[in-house]
Design a protein around this motif. Sequence first.
Motif, PDB file in Angstrom:
ATOM      1  N   LEU A  52       0.838  -1.196   0.000  1.00  0.00           N
ATOM      2  CA  LEU A  52       0.000   0.000   0.000  1.00  0.00           C
ATOM      3  C   LEU A  52       0.875   1.248   0.000  1.00  0.00           C
ATOM      4  CD1 LEU A  52      -2.529  -1.247   2.688  1.00  0.00           C
ATOM      5  CD2 LEU A  52      -2.700  -1.439   0.200  1.00  0.00           C
ATOM      6  N   LEU A  53       0.480   2.229  -0.783  1.00  0.00           N
ATOM      7  CA  LEU A  53       1.253   3.467  -0.886  1.00  0.00           C
ATOM      8  C   LEU A  53       1.245   4.208   0.448  1.00  0.00           C
ATOM      9  CD1 LEU A  53       0.069   4.777  -4.365  1.00  0.00           C
ATOM     10  CD2 LEU A  53       2.225   3.644  -3.801  1.00  0.00           C
ATOM     11  N   GLY A  54       2.422   4.559   0.916  1.00  0.00           N
ATOM     12  CA  GLY A  54       2.531   5.360   2.119  1.00  0.00           C
ATOM     13  C   GLY A  54       2.173   4.638   3.405  1.00  0.00           C
ATOM     14  N   GLU A  55       1.924   3.362   3.348  1.00  0.00           N
ATOM     15  CA  GLU A  55       1.566   2.607   4.547  1.00  0.00           C
ATOM     16  C   GLU A  55       2.383   1.327   4.586  1.00  0.00           C
ATOM     17  OE1 GLU A  55      -2.632   2.001   5.166  1.00  0.00           O
ATOM     18  OE2 GLU A  55      -3.112   3.777   3.991  1.00  0.00           O
ATOM     19  N   GLU A  56       2.342   0.674   5.740  1.00  0.00           N
ATOM     20  CA  GLU A  56       2.994  -0.626   5.831  1.00  0.00           C
ATOM     21  C   GLU A  56       2.217  -1.624   4.992  1.00  0.00           C
ATOM     22  OE1 GLU A  56       4.087  -2.185   9.630  1.00  0.00           O
ATOM     23  OE2 GLU A  56       4.324  -0.174  10.458  1.00  0.00           O
ATOM     24  N   SER A  57       2.919  -2.626   4.518  1.00  0.00           N
ATOM     25  CA  SER A  57       2.262  -3.682   3.753  1.00  0.00           C
ATOM     26  C   SER A  57       1.310  -4.459   4.662  1.00  0.00           C
ATOM     27  CB  SER A  57       3.295  -4.639   3.167  1.00  0.00           C
ATOM     28  OG  SER A  57       4.127  -3.963   2.262  1.00  0.00           O
ATOM     29  N   VAL A  58       0.281  -5.009   4.045  1.00  0.00           N
ATOM     30  CA  VAL A  58      -0.693  -5.833   4.750  1.00  0.00           C
ATOM     31  C   VAL A  58      -0.575  -7.245   4.197  1.00  0.00           C
ATOM     32  CG1 VAL A  58      -3.154  -6.221   5.153  1.00  0.00           C
ATOM     33  CG2 VAL A  58      -2.251  -3.882   5.094  1.00  0.00           C
ATOM     34  N   VAL A  59      -0.525  -8.228   5.088  1.00  0.00           N
ATOM     35  CA  VAL A  59      -0.357  -9.621   4.677  1.00  0.00           C
ATOM     36  C   VAL A  59      -1.589 -10.424   5.066  1.00  0.00           C
ATOM     37  CG1 VAL A  59       1.057 -11.702   4.895  1.00  0.00           C
ATOM     38  CG2 VAL A  59       2.134  -9.439   5.030  1.00  0.00           C
ATOM     39  N   TRP A  60      -2.111 -11.175   4.098  1.00  0.00           N
ATOM     40  CA  TRP A  60      -3.191 -12.130   4.352  1.00  0.00           C
ATOM     41  C   TRP A  60      -2.690 -13.512   3.994  1.00  0.00           C
ATOM     42  CZ3 TRP A  60      -8.140 -11.836   6.290  1.00  0.00           C
ATOM     43  CH2 TRP A  60      -8.576 -10.551   6.639  1.00  0.00           C
ATOM     44  N   ARG A  61      -3.060 -14.487   4.807  1.00  0.00           N
ATOM     45  CA  ARG A  61      -2.666 -15.873   4.563  1.00  0.00           C
ATOM     46  C   ARG A  61      -3.911 -16.655   4.181  1.00  0.00           C
ATOM     47  NH1 ARG A  61       1.921 -17.092   5.411  1.00  0.00           N
ATOM     48  NH2 ARG A  61       1.723 -19.154   6.317  1.00  0.00           N
ATOM     49  N   LEU A  62      -3.785 -17.411   3.095  1.00  0.00           N
ATOM     50  CA  LEU A  62      -4.911 -18.179   2.563  1.00  0.00           C
ATOM     51  C   LEU A  62      -4.531 -19.643   2.419  1.00  0.00           C
ATOM     52  CD1 LEU A  62      -5.857 -15.781  -0.376  1.00  0.00           C
ATOM     53  CD2 LEU A  62      -6.808 -15.785   1.910  1.00  0.00           C
ATOM     54  N   ASP A  63      -5.476 -20.516   2.648  1.00  0.00           N
ATOM     55  CA  ASP A  63      -5.278 -21.943   2.421  1.00  0.00           C
ATOM     56  C   ASP A  63      -5.168 -22.171   0.917  1.00  0.00           C
ATOM     57  OD1 ASP A  63      -6.714 -24.647   1.682  1.00  0.00           O
ATOM     58  OD2 ASP A  63      -5.890 -24.898   3.696  1.00  0.00           O
ATOM     59  N   ARG A  64      -4.142 -22.871   0.486  1.00  0.00           N
ATOM     60  CA  ARG A  64      -3.909 -23.037  -0.960  1.00  0.00           C
ATOM     61  C   ARG A  64      -5.016 -23.845  -1.633  1.00  0.00           C
ATOM     62  NH1 ARG A  64       1.139 -27.111  -2.021  1.00  0.00           N
ATOM     63  NH2 ARG A  64       0.338 -28.896  -0.864  1.00  0.00           N
ATOM     64  N   GLU A  65      -5.583 -24.830  -0.952  1.00  0.00           N
ATOM     65  CA  GLU A  65      -6.676 -25.600  -1.547  1.00  0.00           C
ATOM     66  C   GLU A  65      -7.950 -24.771  -1.653  1.00  0.00           C
ATOM     67  OE1 GLU A  65      -7.170 -29.513   0.128  1.00  0.00           O
ATOM     68  OE2 GLU A  65      -5.006 -29.813   0.223  1.00  0.00           O
ATOM     69  N   MET A  66      -8.152 -23.871  -0.680  1.00  0.00           N
ATOM     70  CA  MET A  66      -9.324 -23.002  -0.725  1.00  0.00           C
ATOM     71  C   MET A  66      -9.265 -22.062  -1.927  1.00  0.00           C
ATOM     72  SD  MET A  66     -10.997 -20.612   2.245  1.00  0.00           S
ATOM     73  CE  MET A  66      -9.593 -19.545   2.403  1.00  0.00           C
ATOM     74  N   VAL A  67      -8.075 -21.621  -2.284  1.00  0.00           N
ATOM     75  CA  VAL A  67      -7.938 -20.728  -3.440  1.00  0.00           C
ATOM     76  C   VAL A  67      -8.408 -21.438  -4.711  1.00  0.00           C
ATOM     77  CG1 VAL A  67      -6.307 -19.474  -4.900  1.00  0.00           C
ATOM     78  CG2 VAL A  67      -6.119 -19.325  -2.407  1.00  0.00           C
ATOM     79  N   LEU A  68      -8.014 -22.684  -4.881  1.00  0.00           N
ATOM     80  CA  LEU A  68      -8.451 -23.436  -6.061  1.00  0.00           C
ATOM     81  C   LEU A  68      -9.950 -23.708  -6.009  1.00  0.00           C
ATOM     82  CD1 LEU A  68      -5.505 -25.957  -6.534  1.00  0.00           C
ATOM     83  CD2 LEU A  68      -5.910 -23.793  -7.722  1.00  0.00           C
ATOM     84  N   ALA A  69     -10.475 -24.019  -4.828  1.00  0.00           N
ATOM     85  CA  ALA A  69     -11.912 -24.266  -4.686  1.00  0.00           C
ATOM     86  C   ALA A  69     -12.717 -23.002  -4.976  1.00  0.00           C
ATOM     87  CB  ALA A  69     -12.227 -24.786  -3.291  1.00  0.00           C
TER      88      ALA A  69
END
Length: 141
Positions: A52-69
């Motif tokens: 993000l511009l001018g802010e700290e990065s934001v991290v989200w963690r996702l289940d890899r199988e859920m992404v395909l589903a």
Amino acid sequence: MSQPRATSLPSPHVLTQPMVMELVGPDAVVRIDTSVGYHSRDPHALSIVFHLLGEESVVWRLDREMVLAGALGPTGEGEVHLRPAPDGELLLLLGGAGQRATIRCDQEELARFVRGTFVLVPQGTEERHIDWRPLLASLRG
């Protein structure tokens, strides 16, 4: 009592890929540069770092199988929900009720990345890549 023999872990593998995503708001769509990452020591998850511009990065963690589903139909729990968009994109709904962000990304590009994680750590072999020693040591101590 004898200690069980430690089995060696496979060599760690890391994948990262820059990817452009979009924050979809009620009145505008904003481009967001992201980095999608995977580390074989955390074999079930991938991370998406939103730069993000001018802010700290934001991290989200996702289940890899859920992404395909999520490319096939609505899926998710809690603060992470995914569903295909009518235009062939993938929608990630991140956050709790009232503070949810809708992120749109290229479904095929993200799926290609996730499929690459399954080449590194095939489904069903994930547990062999996790280093359980720190957890076991904390339980003993």
